[in-house]
Design an enzyme around this catalytic site. Structure first.
Site, mmCIF file in Angstrom:
data_model
loop_
_atom_site.group_PDB
_atom_site.id
_atom_site.type_symbol
_atom_site.label_atom_id
_atom_site.label_comp_id
_atom_site.label_asym_id
_atom_site.label_seq_id
_atom_site.Cartn_x
_atom_site.Cartn_y
_atom_site.Cartn_z
ATOM 1 C CG ASP A 37 -8.807 7.893 -0.824
ATOM 2 O OD1 ASP A 37 -8.166 8.713 -0.143
ATOM 3 O OD2 ASP A 37 -8.336 6.827 -1.244
ATOM 4 C CG LEU A 77 -8.152 -1.804 0.618
ATOM 5 C CD1 LEU A 77 -9.537 -2.411 0.496
ATOM 6 C CD2 LEU A 77 -7.514 -1.747 -0.758
ATOM 7 C CE1 TYR A 149 -0.953 0.844 8.190
ATOM 8 C CE2 TYR A 149 0.580 -0.940 8.629
ATOM 9 C CZ TYR A 149 -0.368 -0.347 7.821
ATOM 10 O OH TYR A 149 -0.749 -0.957 6.644
#
Ligand code: UDP
Length: 326
Positions: A37, A77, A149
């Site tokens: 992350d 993700l 997005y």
């Protein structure tokens, strides 16, 4: 003697809302979990909690840069998912989807690993077909505040499909519809977190527009079930699979439900519509049901209870950490 070697699962975006819930489940089922992350929208508290598990490793890394690791499974993700978060740095958002998935595909090929990518209902844009089946090609603008997005995720799907066709990558794609639940940031900016936090704080609930727009909210545990089922399904399954709860409600209805469940005396106020806001959204989940035997089990009221508790705890913790002034 047989020595059982547990699987190494990489979760990019593992410090975020869905990633955190997925990491917990993978650890519970005995996987070694590496969470990658860059902490754009990930939460340090999630990393701290996951670090208590001996099979968990955290790597501070931006997936726009290549990565070299030994892994068996890759869950991709990483990407801010709430409209305010992904619109804050739109160039980075688009590149995270496109370069990020390219780097994860290369990592999957280098390891002969399976890659599951989290796409989104936003690939359908402002849908002209309702509910949305995976075969619907969508109605998406290439420009505008949501395009970074939507188009980033669409291009990611193209790359996944082409890496599968051309280079034989083992890929799976889920299209997620409005997830919510414990683990969301209080300042996430999406409607469930906004309404619950506003209700608990006694502030006005901000409905954008007249509140007639609809969404279908999927509780995070149901979503994680679907993700794990697709990841472990035998055979080749490169086609996208909708994961969402087909129970569709209007935003006004959600606001009323949150007020009733929190016992809040907040008011509902109506602000301007968000730009390019889809008017309706609801998944057709026939493919998930046929392929995975999956359907959501948690209805909105049952899902909101633990979600309200989660935000209540988060707000109490935030108050407790505010320094006292003399
Ligand atoms: N919305 C709202 N108030 C808020 C946040 C969102 O009325 O404080 C509306 C938003 O305009 C949209 C719906 O709720 O119609 C869902 O928005 P969200 O940001 O949760 O996710 P989206 O589905 O748009 O990605």
């Amino acid at each position: 003697m047989t020595v059982s070697v547990s699987r190494v699962s990489l979760v990019t975006g593992g410090a975020g809302f869905i990633g955190f819930n997925l990491c917990k489940r993978l650890l519970l089922q005995g996987d070694h979990v590496i969470c990658v992350d860059d902490m754009t929208s990930g939460m340090p508290q999630h990393v701290d909690e996951l670090r208590r598990h001996e099979n968990f490793r955290f790597l501070h890394h931006d997936i726009c840069e290549p990565l070299s690791l030994k892994v068996d499974r890759i869950f991709n993700l990483a990407c801010p998912a709430s409209p305010p978060a992904y619109q804050a740095d739109p160039i980075k958002t688009a590149l995270t989807s496109v370069l990020g998935v390219r780097n994860m595909l290369e990592l999957a090929l280098a390891n002969d690993a399976r890659l599951l990518h989290t796409s989104t209902s936003e690939v359908y844009g402002v849908p002209l077909e309702h509910p949305q089946r995976e075969s619907y090609n969508g109605n998406v603008k290439t420009m505008g505040p949501r395009a970074c997005y939507d188009e980033g995720k669409r291009c990611a799907e193209t790359l996944l499909h082409d890496y599968h066709r051309v280079r034989g990558a083992d890929v799976r794609v889920v299209r997620i519809f409005n997830p919510y639940g414990p683990g969301m940031r209080a300042d996430d900016g999406r409607v469930v977190s906004n309404f619950v936090v506003q209700a608990l704080a006694g502030e006005d609930l901000t409905v954008y527009g007249d509140g007639s727009y609809t969404r279908s909210f999927c509780y995070v545990d149901d979503l994680v079930d679907g993700i794990l089922l697709l990841m472990e399904l035998d055979g080749e399954h490169p086609q996208p699979v909708n994961l969402g709860n087909p129970h569709e409600i209007a935003i006004n209805e959600l606001a009323e439900l949150v007020l009733a469940m929190t016992g809040s005396r907040s008011r509902i106020v109506h602000l301007a519509n968000a730009v390019d806001d889809p008017k309706v959204r609801c998944p057709d989940i026939s493919r998930a049901t046929t392929l995975l035997g999956w359907r959501p089990r948690v209805d909105i009221a049952d899902g909101l209870r633990p979600t309200i508790d989660h935000f209540g705890r988060a707000m109490t913790a935030a108050v407790e950490t505010v320094p006292e002034f003399a």
